[in-house]
Design a protein around this motif. Structure first.
Motif, PDB file in Angstrom:
ATOM      1  N   SER A 111       0.827  -1.211   0.000  1.00  0.00           N
ATOM      2  CA  SER A 111       0.000   0.000   0.000  1.00  0.00           C
ATOM      3  C   SER A 111       0.859   1.258   0.000  1.00  0.00           C
ATOM      4  CB  SER A 111      -0.927   0.008   1.224  1.00  0.00           C
ATOM      5  OG  SER A 111      -1.819  -1.095   1.197  1.00  0.00           O
ATOM      6  N   LEU A 112       1.923   1.248   0.791  1.00  0.00           N
ATOM      7  CA  LEU A 112       2.818   2.398   0.832  1.00  0.00           C
ATOM      8  C   LEU A 112       3.466   2.646  -0.522  1.00  0.00           C
ATOM      9  CD1 LEU A 112       4.570   1.883   4.281  1.00  0.00           C
ATOM     10  CD2 LEU A 112       3.292   3.902   3.585  1.00  0.00           C
ATOM     11  N   ALA A 113       3.923   1.576  -1.163  1.00  0.00           N
ATOM     12  CA  ALA A 113       4.558   1.727  -2.477  1.00  0.00           C
ATOM     13  C   ALA A 113       3.596   2.356  -3.473  1.00  0.00           C
ATOM     14  CB  ALA A 113       5.045   0.375  -2.981  1.00  0.00           C
ATOM     15  N   GLU A 114       2.335   1.965  -3.408  1.00  0.00           N
ATOM     16  CA  GLU A 114       1.332   2.519  -4.317  1.00  0.00           C
ATOM     17  C   GLU A 114       1.179   4.019  -4.116  1.00  0.00           C
ATOM     18  OE1 GLU A 114      -3.483   2.254  -4.640  1.00  0.00           O
ATOM     19  OE2 GLU A 114      -2.406   0.364  -4.364  1.00  0.00           O
ATOM     20  N   VAL A 115       1.202   4.463  -2.857  1.00  0.00           N
ATOM     21  CA  VAL A 115       1.073   5.891  -2.568  1.00  0.00           C
ATOM     22  C   VAL A 115       2.361   6.633  -2.903  1.00  0.00           C
ATOM     23  CG1 VAL A 115       0.703   7.608  -0.756  1.00  0.00           C
ATOM     24  CG2 VAL A 115      -0.649   5.497  -0.778  1.00  0.00           C
ATOM     25  N   LEU A 116       3.487   6.095  -2.467  1.00  0.00           N
ATOM     26  CA  LEU A 116       4.772   6.762  -2.663  1.00  0.00           C
ATOM     27  C   LEU A 116       5.090   6.964  -4.142  1.00  0.00           C
ATOM     28  CD1 LEU A 116       6.840   4.914   0.097  1.00  0.00           C
ATOM     29  CD2 LEU A 116       6.077   7.298   0.155  1.00  0.00           C
ATOM     30  N   ARG A 117       4.660   6.036  -4.971  1.00  0.00           N
ATOM     31  CA  ARG A 117       4.883   6.149  -6.424  1.00  0.00           C
ATOM     32  C   ARG A 117       4.344   7.459  -6.969  1.00  0.00           C
ATOM     33  NH1 ARG A 117       5.625   3.748 -11.304  1.00  0.00           N
ATOM     34  NH2 ARG A 117       6.671   1.947 -10.385  1.00  0.00           N
ATOM     35  N   ASP A 118       3.236   7.924  -6.423  1.00  0.00           N
ATOM     36  CA  ASP A 118       2.606   9.149  -6.930  1.00  0.00           C
ATOM     37  C   ASP A 118       3.247  10.421  -6.399  1.00  0.00           C
ATOM     38  OD1 ASP A 118       0.787   7.654  -8.396  1.00  0.00           O
ATOM     39  OD2 ASP A 118      -0.729   7.674  -6.795  1.00  0.00           O
ATOM     40  N   PHE A 119       4.219  10.302  -5.486  1.00  0.00           N
ATOM     41  CA  PHE A 119       4.819  11.478  -4.886  1.00  0.00           C
ATOM     42  C   PHE A 119       6.318  11.572  -5.178  1.00  0.00           C
ATOM     43  CE2 PHE A 119       0.823  11.127  -2.689  1.00  0.00           C
ATOM     44  CZ  PHE A 119       0.457  12.452  -2.466  1.00  0.00           C
ATOM     45  N   THR A 120       6.736  11.047  -6.304  1.00  0.00           N
ATOM     46  CA  THR A 120       8.105  11.185  -6.774  1.00  0.00           C
ATOM     47  C   THR A 120       8.101  11.241  -8.290  1.00  0.00           C
ATOM     48  OG1 THR A 120      10.274  10.102  -6.935  1.00  0.00           O
ATOM     49  CG2 THR A 120       8.388   8.665  -6.646  1.00  0.00           C
ATOM     50  N   THR A 121       9.083  11.939  -8.848  1.00  0.00           N
ATOM     51  CA  THR A 121       9.218  11.969 -10.313  1.00  0.00           C
ATOM     52  C   THR A 121      10.059  10.801 -10.808  1.00  0.00           C
ATOM     53  OG1 THR A 121      11.190  13.386 -10.161  1.00  0.00           O
ATOM     54  CG2 THR A 121       9.053  14.493 -10.350  1.00  0.00           C
ATOM     55  N   THR A 122      10.617  10.005  -9.875  1.00  0.00           N
ATOM     56  CA  THR A 122      11.484   8.884 -10.269  1.00  0.00           C
ATOM     57  C   THR A 122      11.031   7.581  -9.619  1.00  0.00           C
ATOM     58  OG1 THR A 122      13.021   9.403  -8.444  1.00  0.00           O
ATOM     59  CG2 THR A 122      13.476  10.389 -10.615  1.00  0.00           C
ATOM     60  N   ALA A 226      -4.494   9.617   6.043  1.00  0.00           N
ATOM     61  CA  ALA A 226      -5.901   9.387   5.692  1.00  0.00           C
ATOM     62  C   ALA A 226      -6.131   8.014   5.073  1.00  0.00           C
ATOM     63  CB  ALA A 226      -6.372  10.467   4.711  1.00  0.00           C
ATOM     64  N   ASP A 227      -5.064   7.281   4.783  1.00  0.00           N
ATOM     65  CA  ASP A 227      -5.191   5.988   4.115  1.00  0.00           C
ATOM     66  C   ASP A 227      -5.637   4.922   5.118  1.00  0.00           C
ATOM     67  OD1 ASP A 227      -4.771   3.519   2.722  1.00  0.00           O
ATOM     68  OD2 ASP A 227      -3.311   4.506   1.435  1.00  0.00           O
ATOM     69  N   GLU A 228      -6.816   4.372   4.937  1.00  0.00           N
ATOM     70  CA  GLU A 228      -7.370   3.413   5.894  1.00  0.00           C
ATOM     71  C   GLU A 228      -6.754   2.025   5.770  1.00  0.00           C
ATOM     72  OE1 GLU A 228     -11.589   3.451   5.474  1.00  0.00           O
ATOM     73  OE2 GLU A 228     -11.820   5.471   6.345  1.00  0.00           O
ATOM     74  N   ARG A 229      -5.934   1.793   4.782  1.00  0.00           N
ATOM     75  CA  ARG A 229      -5.307   0.478   4.627  1.00  0.00           C
ATOM     76  C   ARG A 229      -4.144   0.276   5.594  1.00  0.00           C
ATOM     77  NH1 ARG A 229      -3.769   0.730  -1.559  1.00  0.00           N
ATOM     78  NH2 ARG A 229      -3.101   2.785  -0.778  1.00  0.00           N
ATOM     79  N   ILE A 230      -3.603   1.365   6.091  1.00  0.00           N
ATOM     80  CA  ILE A 230      -2.491   1.299   7.031  1.00  0.00           C
ATOM     81  C   ILE A 230      -2.899   1.971   8.331  1.00  0.00           C
ATOM     82  CG2 ILE A 230      -0.724   1.245   5.219  1.00  0.00           C
ATOM     83  CD1 ILE A 230      -0.327   4.227   5.631  1.00  0.00           C
ATOM     84  N   GLU A 231      -2.061   1.847   9.352  1.00  0.00           N
ATOM     85  CA  GLU A 231      -2.313   2.530  10.620  1.00  0.00           C
ATOM     86  C   GLU A 231      -1.166   3.510  10.845  1.00  0.00           C
ATOM     87  OE1 GLU A 231      -4.083   1.303  14.902  1.00  0.00           O
ATOM     88  OE2 GLU A 231      -2.347   0.140  14.251  1.00  0.00           O
ATOM     89  N   ALA A 232      -1.485   4.800  10.853  1.00  0.00           N
ATOM     90  CA  ALA A 232      -0.441   5.823  10.893  1.00  0.00           C
ATOM     91  C   ALA A 232      -0.750   6.881  11.940  1.00  0.00           C
ATOM     92  CB  ALA A 232      -0.292   6.474   9.525  1.00  0.00           C
TER      93      ALA A 232
END
Length: 332
Positions: A111-122, A226-232
């Motif tokens: 889940s983190l990888a899916e989100v992090l992908r959208d917040f980098t240009t690389t 805000a991501d309900e798939r993880i606990e943060a």
């Protein structure tokens, strides 16, 4: 065996971590001793109290907090919610191991990888650090005769390491999803450090912590919270890495005084009992601190620790008893 899942590849480009090193604070103190300073915001991803592969189901910290009736605040440690001063009448929702340290729950990593992908240009060019002290890294770190020493080929073990304050890492490269490329080396081990080539964020699963830190833009951190798939939980750059609840500190303080008064103490908590004895060191020989714990799930553990003649005995006893009390709910 010993090969990274494609398309990840081992790397010798350890200079890619230089930016991390110069932005880290003193080792072991605050959030920015784990992830670099200078990001807009930080977040703490809590590792589950229990995972389905090691128990009956997924147990998050918020479920433990509901059981104990203790608020899961931003600065909560696992013992904050798992070691209540008064034990509830219902059984605890997790077993003795408690959260895994130094690795993400694999679905959380995905889940983190899916989100992090959208917040980098690389997103296709990321770097990953795997702590060099794990048994499967090489013979110098593994028990003699262990088959784990053969998991990584000599060519990998001989590569230069990323050297950061207090820790050394093997380096590999790949897309952001490769943070799980080492999952086959141990019980779902994930990368301990992850960052993209554009340095837009950094993720760190420090080996001694039951959570993972991420530093990045405010938009990224808000998205993760805000991501309900993880606990943060939110984190600040200057937050201490760990803290001890005041009632635990008080228990330990009284126990240490009793140790020095009569050489023996018993600490009774809602989740187990700690018994300790102390033989103080002399000028000629080391002392001995013995602890025996009966955990809430019936498990027992015993530890014998030498106390050096030049050591601050009160400080050493306090440190070790604190770890033993917290360990009643963390399987230590």
């Amino acid at each position: 065996m010993g090969q990274l899942r494609p398309p990840a590849r081992w790397s010798s480009a350890v200079g890619e971590a230089d930016w991390v090193a110069v932005r880290l604070g003193p080792f072991g103190r605050s959030v920015t001793s784990v992830v670099p300073a200078g990001f807009e915001a930080y977040v703490r991803i809590l590792h589950p109290a229990e995972e389905p592969s090691f128990g009956e189901r997924l147990v998050r910290w918020r479920e433990v907090a509901t059981w104990s009736g203790v608020t899961l605040g931003p600065d909560a440690q696992f013992h904050t919610v798992a070691l209540p001063e008064i034990r509830p009448e219902t059984p605890p929702p997790w077993r003795g191991q408690g959260p895994w340290q130094g690795q993400l729950y694999l679905p959380d990593a995905t889940s983190l990888a899916e989100v992090l992908r959208d917040f980098t240009t690389t997103p296709e060019q990321c770097f990953f650090g795997l702590w060099a002290g794990y048994g499967f890294v090489g013979a110098s770190f593994a028990r003699e005769g262990s088959s784990l020493a053969a998991l990584l080929p000599d060519a990998v073990r001989a590569r230069p390491l990323v050297e950061l304050p207090g820790r050394e890492y093997l380096l590999y490269e790949g897309p952001v999803e490769a943070m799980t490329a080492t999952a086959g080396f141990g019980d779902g081990q994930t990368a301990n450090l992850v960052w993209p080539a554009d340095h837009a964020w950094c993720l760190a699963s420090e080996i001694d912590l039951a959570w993972t830190y991420v530093g990045g833009s405010r938009a990224l951190i808000d998205h993760l919270l805000a991501d309900e798939r993880i606990e943060a939980l939110p984190a600040d750059a200057d937050d201490p890495l760990t803290r001890i609840e005041p009632f635990v500190a008080d228990l330990v303080k009284r126990a240490v005084e009793e140790l020095f008064d009569c050489g023996h103490t018993v600490v009774t908590t809602s989740m187990g009992i700690l018994e300790a004895s102390l033989e103080c060191p002399t000028r000629r020989r080391a002392g001995v601190l013995q602890t025996e714990c009966e955990h809430f799930d019936g498990a027992r553990s015993r530890t014998t620790t030498p106390v050096r003649p030049n050591e601050d005995v009160r400080k050493a006893a306090s440190f070790r008893l604190t770890g033993a009390v917290v360990g009643l709910v963390e399987g230590c």
